[in-house]
Each structure stands twice: as C-alpha cells, then as structure tokens.
Design a protein around this motif. Structure first.
Motif, PDB file in Angstrom:
ATOM      1  N   ASP A 636       0.855  -1.190   0.000  1.00  0.00           N
ATOM      2  CA  ASP A 636       0.000   0.000   0.000  1.00  0.00           C
ATOM      3  C   ASP A 636       0.889   1.238   0.000  1.00  0.00           C
ATOM      4  O   ASP A 636       1.176   1.834   1.043  1.00  0.00           O
ATOM      5  CB  ASP A 636      -0.913  -0.021   1.237  1.00  0.00           C
ATOM      6  N   LEU A 637       1.319   1.644  -1.195  1.00  0.00           N
ATOM      7  CA  LEU A 637       2.321   2.699  -1.348  1.00  0.00           C
ATOM      8  C   LEU A 637       1.804   3.765  -2.312  1.00  0.00           C
ATOM      9  O   LEU A 637       1.254   3.442  -3.369  1.00  0.00           O
ATOM     10  CB  LEU A 637       3.621   2.095  -1.906  1.00  0.00           C
ATOM     11  N   TYR A 638       1.980   5.036  -1.925  1.00  0.00           N
ATOM     12  CA  TYR A 638       1.504   6.148  -2.765  1.00  0.00           C
ATOM     13  C   TYR A 638       2.613   7.176  -2.943  1.00  0.00           C
ATOM     14  O   TYR A 638       3.423   7.414  -2.040  1.00  0.00           O
ATOM     15  CB  TYR A 638       0.289   6.829  -2.130  1.00  0.00           C
ATOM     16  N   LEU A 639       2.615   7.800  -4.102  1.00  0.00           N
ATOM     17  CA  LEU A 639       3.559   8.871  -4.421  1.00  0.00           C
ATOM     18  C   LEU A 639       2.771  10.149  -4.651  1.00  0.00           C
ATOM     19  O   LEU A 639       1.834  10.172  -5.452  1.00  0.00           O
ATOM     20  CB  LEU A 639       4.356   8.509  -5.686  1.00  0.00           C
ATOM     21  N   LEU A 640       3.149  11.223  -3.940  1.00  0.00           N
ATOM     22  CA  LEU A 640       2.367  12.464  -3.988  1.00  0.00           C
ATOM     23  C   LEU A 640       3.258  13.687  -4.180  1.00  0.00           C
ATOM     24  O   LEU A 640       4.470  13.646  -3.960  1.00  0.00           O
ATOM     25  CB  LEU A 640       1.559  12.628  -2.701  1.00  0.00           C
ATOM     26  N   GLY A 641       2.605  14.793  -4.542  1.00  0.00           N
ATOM     27  CA  GLY A 641       3.287  16.076  -4.640  1.00  0.00           C
ATOM     28  C   GLY A 641       4.256  16.136  -5.799  1.00  0.00           C
ATOM     29  O   GLY A 641       4.129  15.432  -6.802  1.00  0.00           O
ATOM     30  N   ASP A 642       5.264  16.983  -5.654  1.00  0.00           N
ATOM     31  CA  ASP A 642       6.256  17.158  -6.712  1.00  0.00           C
ATOM     32  C   ASP A 642       7.035  15.882  -6.994  1.00  0.00           C
ATOM     33  O   ASP A 642       7.600  15.722  -8.076  1.00  0.00           O
ATOM     34  CB  ASP A 642       7.232  18.273  -6.328  1.00  0.00           C
ATOM     35  N   ALA A 643       7.097  14.985  -6.027  1.00  0.00           N
ATOM     36  CA  ALA A 643       7.792  13.725  -6.257  1.00  0.00           C
ATOM     37  C   ALA A 643       7.092  12.904  -7.336  1.00  0.00           C
ATOM     38  O   ALA A 643       7.735  12.151  -8.071  1.00  0.00           O
ATOM     39  CB  ALA A 643       7.877  12.918  -4.960  1.00  0.00           C
ATOM     40  N   LYS A 644       5.772  13.064  -7.436  1.00  0.00           N
ATOM     41  CA  LYS A 644       5.000  12.377  -8.476  1.00  0.00           C
ATOM     42  C   LYS A 644       5.124  13.104  -9.802  1.00  0.00           C
ATOM     43  O   LYS A 644       5.419  12.529 -10.839  1.00  0.00           O
ATOM     44  CB  LYS A 644       3.528  12.272  -8.068  1.00  0.00           C
ATOM     45  N   LYS A 645       4.885  14.416  -9.760  1.00  0.00           N
ATOM     46  CA  LYS A 645       5.015  15.255 -10.942  1.00  0.00           C
ATOM     47  C   LYS A 645       5.142  16.697 -10.484  1.00  0.00           C
ATOM     48  O   LYS A 645       4.278  17.195  -9.751  1.00  0.00           O
ATOM     49  CB  LYS A 645       3.796  15.107 -11.865  1.00  0.00           C
ATOM     50  N   VAL A 646       6.195  17.356 -10.921  1.00  0.00           N
ATOM     51  CA  VAL A 646       6.390  18.751 -10.527  1.00  0.00           C
ATOM     52  C   VAL A 646       5.212  19.574 -11.046  1.00  0.00           C
ATOM     53  O   VAL A 646       4.898  19.565 -12.234  1.00  0.00           O
ATOM     54  CB  VAL A 646       7.719  19.303 -11.073  1.00  0.00           C
ATOM     55  N   SER A 647       4.549  20.260 -10.135  1.00  0.00           N
ATOM     56  CA  SER A 647       3.359  21.030 -10.514  1.00  0.00           C
ATOM     57  C   SER A 647       3.268  22.251  -9.613  1.00  0.00           C
ATOM     58  O   SER A 647       4.268  22.899  -9.323  1.00  0.00           O
ATOM     59  CB  SER A 647       2.115  20.143 -10.405  1.00  0.00           C
ATOM     60  N   ASN A 648       2.059  22.551  -9.121  1.00  0.00           N
ATOM     61  CA  ASN A 648       1.883  23.711  -8.260  1.00  0.00           C
ATOM     62  C   ASN A 648       1.273  23.303  -6.922  1.00  0.00           C
ATOM     63  O   ASN A 648       0.969  22.136  -6.687  1.00  0.00           O
ATOM     64  CB  ASN A 648       1.015  24.771  -8.961  1.00  0.00           C
ATOM     65  N   ILE A 649       1.089  24.284  -6.056  1.00  0.00           N
ATOM     66  CA  ILE A 649       0.552  24.019  -4.721  1.00  0.00           C
ATOM     67  C   ILE A 649      -0.824  23.367  -4.816  1.00  0.00           C
ATOM     68  O   ILE A 649      -1.148  22.444  -4.064  1.00  0.00           O
ATOM     69  CB  ILE A 649       0.483  25.330  -3.904  1.00  0.00           C
ATOM     70  N   MET A 650      -1.639  23.842  -5.745  1.00  0.00           N
ATOM     71  CA  MET A 650      -3.006  23.346  -5.850  1.00  0.00           C
ATOM     72  C   MET A 650      -3.036  21.839  -6.086  1.00  0.00           C
ATOM     73  O   MET A 650      -3.723  21.102  -5.371  1.00  0.00           O
ATOM     74  CB  MET A 650      -3.747  24.056  -6.981  1.00  0.00           C
ATOM     75  N   TYR A 651      -2.296  21.378  -7.072  1.00  0.00           N
ATOM     76  CA  TYR A 651      -2.376  19.946  -7.379  1.00  0.00           C
ATOM     77  C   TYR A 651      -1.688  19.093  -6.315  1.00  0.00           C
ATOM     78  O   TYR A 651      -2.082  17.941  -6.089  1.00  0.00           O
ATOM     79  CB  TYR A 651      -1.807  19.674  -8.763  1.00  0.00           C
ATOM     80  N   ALA A 652      -0.701  19.635  -5.642  1.00  0.00           N
ATOM     81  CA  ALA A 652      -0.098  18.910  -4.523  1.00  0.00           C
ATOM     82  C   ALA A 652      -1.136  18.670  -3.428  1.00  0.00           C
ATOM     83  O   ALA A 652      -1.266  17.562  -2.893  1.00  0.00           O
ATOM     84  CB  ALA A 652       1.095  19.684  -3.967  1.00  0.00           C
ATOM     85  N   ILE A 653      -1.916  19.714  -3.126  1.00  0.00           N
ATOM     86  CA  ILE A 653      -2.941  19.601  -2.079  1.00  0.00           C
ATOM     87  C   ILE A 653      -4.100  18.730  -2.553  1.00  0.00           C
ATOM     88  O   ILE A 653      -4.577  17.846  -1.828  1.00  0.00           O
ATOM     89  CB  ILE A 653      -3.433  21.006  -1.658  1.00  0.00           C
ATOM     90  N   TRP A 654      -4.555  18.954  -3.766  1.00  0.00           N
ATOM     91  CA  TRP A 654      -5.704  18.202  -4.263  1.00  0.00           C
ATOM     92  C   TRP A 654      -5.417  16.712  -4.357  1.00  0.00           C
ATOM     93  O   TRP A 654      -6.232  15.882  -3.972  1.00  0.00           O
ATOM     94  CB  TRP A 654      -6.122  18.739  -5.635  1.00  0.00           C
ATOM     95  N   ASP A 655      -4.261  16.359  -4.913  1.00  0.00           N
ATOM     96  CA  ASP A 655      -3.922  14.940  -5.031  1.00  0.00           C
ATOM     97  C   ASP A 655      -3.776  14.295  -3.657  1.00  0.00           C
ATOM     98  O   ASP A 655      -4.207  13.148  -3.441  1.00  0.00           O
ATOM     99  CB  ASP A 655      -2.622  14.770  -5.818  1.00  0.00           C
ATOM    100  N   ALA A 656      -3.168  15.022  -2.736  1.00  0.00           N
ATOM    101  CA  ALA A 656      -3.004  14.492  -1.386  1.00  0.00           C
ATOM    102  C   ALA A 656      -4.362  14.271  -0.724  1.00  0.00           C
ATOM    103  O   ALA A 656      -4.579  13.251  -0.046  1.00  0.00           O
ATOM    104  CB  ALA A 656      -2.150  15.440  -0.547  1.00  0.00           C
TER     105      ALA A 656
END
Length: 663
Positions: A636-656
């Motif tokens: 059960d492993l997940y990758l989030l934030g810029d480590a998944k794909k460099v983007s912006n604050i919004m998508y880091a928060i939304w994906d999380a």
C-alpha cells in the motif's frame, strides 16, 4: 471578545444581517444545472458558508437576459430561462441558509458587453454602449439599442421577482463595477452615445437608475437592492491598467466622478454599495493577486462612506481580522466582504467568533483554483481547499479500521495527507528532513508579497499539532529504515530538486531557492536564468530590494508555461517587472558565466551582461528515488506532490486530499 464589533448586527434596507461579514460575490461557474437552476454542488457550497457563520451570502453573477446577450443556462443559474426550476432549486438553498440565521442576496448581471470571456459565455456577438474595442477579442463591439436597454431593465424586474419568490432576501446588481455592461454605460471612455443614455454623468447612470426603479416597482421598497460599485477605474489606456503607486492620467472614472456617482446611486434607491476599484482593463485591482497589498480598497471605501448614508461594503484581501476590525472602527466601511478567504475556509466567521484564529486556513491569493479555473474550465474551486464547491463529493470518508500511515516528506502534499488522515481517524506520522514543515512554501513565501505562503505552512504546522500528528523534523529516512518500520500504508511526498547546470563560475551560480532563503547573496547585479513564475517572482523581490536584475528566458515571453494562471496575476507581474527596473531578454540563452560576465545568445547576436551572480530558475526535477526503490516492496504505497510530478501548490494539495481521503 476583541472582535465582538465584527459580530454586531447591521441593517441593509429592511433586513438585518447578524454580523459584519458578507460572502463576496464570486462567479458560480460549475454550480448551475442545465435548466438555469442550482445544482447540488451549488446548493451545498453556499449552505456551507452559511453554516460557517457568514452573515450575508451574495451569490456570484447570475444571468437572466433572454433577448440581447443570451447565455448558456448551464454556465451559471438563470432565473428567467426556466423560472419554475430556478425557484424550486433556489428554495431548497435559501431555506437551508436561513436555518443558520444567514441572509442571502442573488447577484443579477446586466451583461458583460465588451468584457465577455469567450470560454465562459460561448460564441455570442459582443455588445457595448458604443462601437468600442472588445477587451479580449480582436473585435469591435456592436452598440446596444435603446429598445434593448429597455428589454434588459424589464427583465431585471422579472428576475428580481423570481428571486424574491425563491426566498432570496434581496438582490445585488452587477454592476457599475469592473467594466461590465452597466459600468460601460457609466464610463465616458466606453460610452460615446448621444442619446439619453450618453453624455452627462446622470445620463450615463440612467441605465443603473432604471434598473433599481424597476425592481422596487416590481418587488416593493422593502426588498433590498444593493450595487457592486467601483469608485475608480485605474485605466491608463485601452487594455492597460495602472500599477499601485504609479502616476498616471485616469482614462476611466476618476475618484471625483466616482463619489458623485455614489451620491446619485444612493438617491436612485440603492440600499448599499459594495465598493472596490478597477476594471477589466486594470483587472489586478478587482481581482487582487498577492502582489497587491491587503486592504487595498479601504481608503476608497472610506471616501464613499463619507458621502453616502447607506451601508458600504469593503472587499479586497480583508482576511486579516485586525484589519477588518480597524476598518469598521475607523468608519471605513460597514460590512467586510470575504471572497476567496471563504473559498479557503467556509468556517472563517465561526472560528473568528470563538477566537480560533490559528485554525483559519489562509487564502494565498494565487487565483489558481478560483479565477484561473473559472477562465479556463468554467469551474469555481480553491487551490488550498479541495472541498470548495465539492462539499458533498469530497466529504470526509468514514473509515472501518484505523491504519498507521507513514508519510515521508513534510511539504504541502505530505501535510495535507496527514491532516486528512488524522481527521478521518487514521494514525499518520510525518518524517521531514528539514527543520520545519511546508516544503517549497518556505522559499516561495520569502518575498513580502508571498507572506500567505508562510501563513499556510504555519497553518499546517498548527493543524497537525492540534490533530495530534507526530512530525519528526530533521530526519531523513532511507529505504531500509522504511522497510523495517511497521506501517499499514506508506506515502512518499519527497518533493523535487531545482535543476542545475554549470555555466563556468559555479561558486557564484545559485538556485532561486538558495537566494530566497538568503543562503546565498545575489550581489548588486544578477541575472536570473528562466522566466517562469518562480524566476519572475524572485526577480521582482530582488529588484524591490535594490538589486539590478536581468531575466533571460529561452521562450518568446515570460511565464509562457505556467497555468491556469489568472490574467490578473500574470498581467500584474508582467507589468511590475519593468516598473521595478527588471530587464527582460526573451528568445535568448545564457551560454557562459565567468569573471563577472554573463554571455547570452540572443536573436540579435551575442550579448555580455556584467553580473555578480547567476540565479538558475529553470524548473524542478522530481525526487522519486525512494519510490522507485520501494515500489515492489510495499503493497500500500503512494507517491504524492512534486515527487510524483512537478506542478503547483493546488495539485499537490488536491492529489493528497484525494488519496488520503480514500485510504
């Protein structure tokens, strides 16, 4: 209680608002059904802000015109498209809002005219008071006829009638504000008519006068009619706005005429003025980015309040409670408008009333989730609050079994995941290699104008502490340590690293992050390589601190790859750079840096710039090594934030939020 005055009641016309806070109108894109009513998202969205303690809810713009400037009824609600459906869906909303002691006004639009945003309103012929240039399109507008004006006025009365029938406590007219159609009539630059709707100020305000008279005639004098009003236009020229502190000749409505207009509008029967400054030609005033100071309308609102006897509302980054209190106590306004702050935190008013100020989630004025998405996708959301306008869809999921969750990385993605997991009842633990939580919010928030990035980092720190989440700082885990730990789920939010390369003098070549954190001194003259958002904001901050900055960008314009970046933010930053002395070279490439000389290949040939340093701002690279090494070892492993794909604050928060809400 320090802020008790902000919770004293006030009368707007015949009704009483329980406190001094109003939800400022923000376009309800995505909140309508196909028949001109409210969808469930819209109903939940407004009810949530009433539940959060807001005294007055003002809906975003709703259309009604079925004759002159027809709109797609699924874009925003429309009380005249199918009145029965509008009343039915509105009744459900207004009755729920009234249960919380809040009032609600429907904002009725007189039309967009020359400022129609094509992605929002479809392919309609642009209209205006006169044959003038469109704001966005390379077109000349068609002058509206007198009969068409009369048709719109009549429809205002009909729309207000249905609003009253649907349980709305009043209406707000949209607007002698921001350069919308009624404002285009009011501003002589746009209104070149020679009939009874052009010429004198009284004639140019005749449209606004007839609207309030028609609504009062239809709905009665006891039905409040307020007006969104811009006291000054801030226009330097067609499609060119003035900057704060800039000396310029006002081409639109100046303050003197604005105050005369305010007095006339009161005399016509308007019950309150919801006041700001600006137009679409100077859009960064009406939709202030982080580059505008907080409370930027206060002085203008006070001038209006001094010449009228009706309540004056003040918006414009008024989320600081001390500033709001000061504005009320100093007689600058009567009501505080909260727009984006109520997107970020619908419970703002209740939290403030109970003294829980540190729990208020800050708006960072990025416009990414609201205006950026409104303009690009016809959707109203919020970058820092994934539940905004998705309250039911993104409600916290109940859990069947508590899980221990390891989160590696304490940036926004890691913090948001931990917050959501803790609220739902799981047991998250965060490990962060740095000395504080926040990740890229910390260097990003270094400039004065980005103070709310730091506020968001502090909010996450406070929330995780309040929720009992243990955060291990200054601790970097390796793959063997992670595999040895006993956790049900692992989230890797290990962020990103700035891209770097050698130009020769590596000892004076820095990353933007190093300079922003003051780990490196840029000197008196510097060259920023890369004109993306980070590069431009770094350059502006340095220039405002007396450093001579040159931006070198490989593309033909700066900020070409950032989006959806709201035009207000982008255009203001683009204007601020030369205003603060930043030189910009586009379509160019830095090839060498040695002995204080930066070699640049431009379209005109090679150029040398004398510089104390070079600052690299050419993007970030995902730091996903841990994930690549662990992906076959942890179920059960997940990758989030810029480590998944460099983007912006919004998508880091939304994906999380999405991932953490479904663990």
């Amino acid at each position: 209680m320090k802020y008790s005055k902000l919770f004293s009641p006030i009368k707007i016309g015949s009704i009483t608002i329980k406190n001094r806070f109003a939800m400022a109108p923000m376009g309800p894109l995505g909140l309508a059904d196909a028949n001109g009513g409210w969808n469930q998202r819209g109903i939940d969205y407004y009810v949530e802000r009433a539940k959060g303690g807001t005294g007055l809810i003002i809906t975003g713009v709703t259309f009604f015109d079925q004759v002159v400037e027809k709109q797609d009824p699924s874009t925003v609600p429309n009380p005249l498209y199918k009145p029965v459906n509008f009343v039915k869906t509105s009744r459900e909303m207004t009755e729920r809002i009234h249960a919380y002691g809040s009032k609600i006004f429907l904002q009725l639009s007189g039309g967009f005219g020359r400022v129609t945003i094509p992605t929002n309103v479809g392919d309609i012929p642009p209209i205006a008071p006169s044959a003038i240039p469109h704001r966005w399109l390379d077109k000349t507008c068609r002058a509206i006829t007198v009969d068409e004006i009369h048709a719109i006025v009549k429809q205002f009365g009909e729309a207000a009638f249905h609003a009253k029938r649907a349980g709305f406590d009043g209406v707000q007219i949209h607007a002698v504000h921001e350069g919308y159609l009624i404002d285009q009539f009011a501003i002589s630059m746009f209104n070149q008519r020679t009939d009874e709707y052009g010429g004198s100020l009284e004639n140019r305000l005749r449209f606004a006068k007839e609207i309030v008279e028609e609504i009062k005639k239809t709905c009665g004098d006891d039905f409040p009619v307020t007006l969104r009003f811009s006291v000054k236009s801030m226009i330097k020229d067609w499609r060119v706005g003035a900057l704060p502190g800039e000396d310029f000749e006002e081409k639109g409505r100046d303050t003197e005429e604005g105050l005369k207009a305010a007095k006339l509008l009161e005399s016509y029967g308007y019950d309150a003025l919801d006041t700001d400054v600006g137009t679409y030609d100077a859009w960064w005033w009406n939709h202030p980015p982080m580059y505008q100071k907080k409370g930027l309308y206060r002085g203008y609102c006070k001038m209006v309040k001094e010449v009228v006897d009706i309540p004056v509302f003040c918006a414009g980054r008024m989320d600081n409670p001390d500033m709001a209190l000061e504005a009320i106590e100093n007689g600058e306004c009567d009501v505080i408008d909260l727009g984006r702050p109520l997107l970020a935190d619908p419970d703002y008013c209740n939290k403030l009333r109970c003294g829980k100020i540190t729990q208020i989630r800050p708006c960072i004025s990025c416009h990414e989730g609201c205006m950026g998405r409104v303009a690009s996708y016809s959707l109203l959301n919020c970058a820092v609050n994934p539940q905004a306008a998705r309250e039911r869809v993104n409600a916290y999921e109940p859990i069947l079994k508590k899980k221990k969750v390891l989160i590696v990385g304490g940036g926004v993605a890691g913090c948001e995941a931990a917050r959501v997991l803790a609220i739902r009842g799981h047991q998250p633990v965060v490990y962060e290699k740095g000395s504080r939580l926040g990740g890229n919010l910390i260097p990003g928030g270094a400039p004065d104008f980005k103070e709310d990035d730091i506020a968001l980092a502090d909010w996450y720190t406070n929330e995780l502490n309040r929720l009992g989440v243990h955060a291990h700082l200054n601790t970097e885990l390796n793959e063997e340590e992670i595999k040895a730990m006993d956790y049900d789920t692992v989230i890797l939010a290990t962020g990103s690293k700035p891209k770097v390369f050698s130009l020769g003098d590596d000892s004076h070549t820095y990353t933007a992050e190093q300079v922003l954190l003051k780990q490196k001194d840029a000197g008196k003259k510097t060259v920023v390589v890369g004109g993306g958002l980070v590069g431009c904001e770094t350059a502006l901050w340095l220039a405002q601190n007396g450093i001579h900055v040159t931006i070198v960008e490989a593309l033909d314009k700066v900020m070409a790859v950032n989006g959806p970046l709201c035009a207000a933010n982008k255009e203001m930053l683009e204007a601020l750079l030369p205003f603060n002395g930043v030189e910009i070279i586009t379509g160019a490439k830095v090839t060498e840096f040695a002995n204080g000389e930066v070699k640049v290949d431009t379209k005109e040939g090679s150029k040398t710039i004398m510089s104390d340093s070079v600052i690299l701002s050419v993007g970030y690279k995902e730091e996903n090594t841990l994930y690549n090494n662990l992906q076959f070892d942890i179920p059960d492993l997940y990758l989030l934030g810029d480590a998944k794909k460099v983007s912006n604050i919004m998508y880091a928060i939304w994906d999380a939020f999405e991932v953490a809400n479904h663990i």
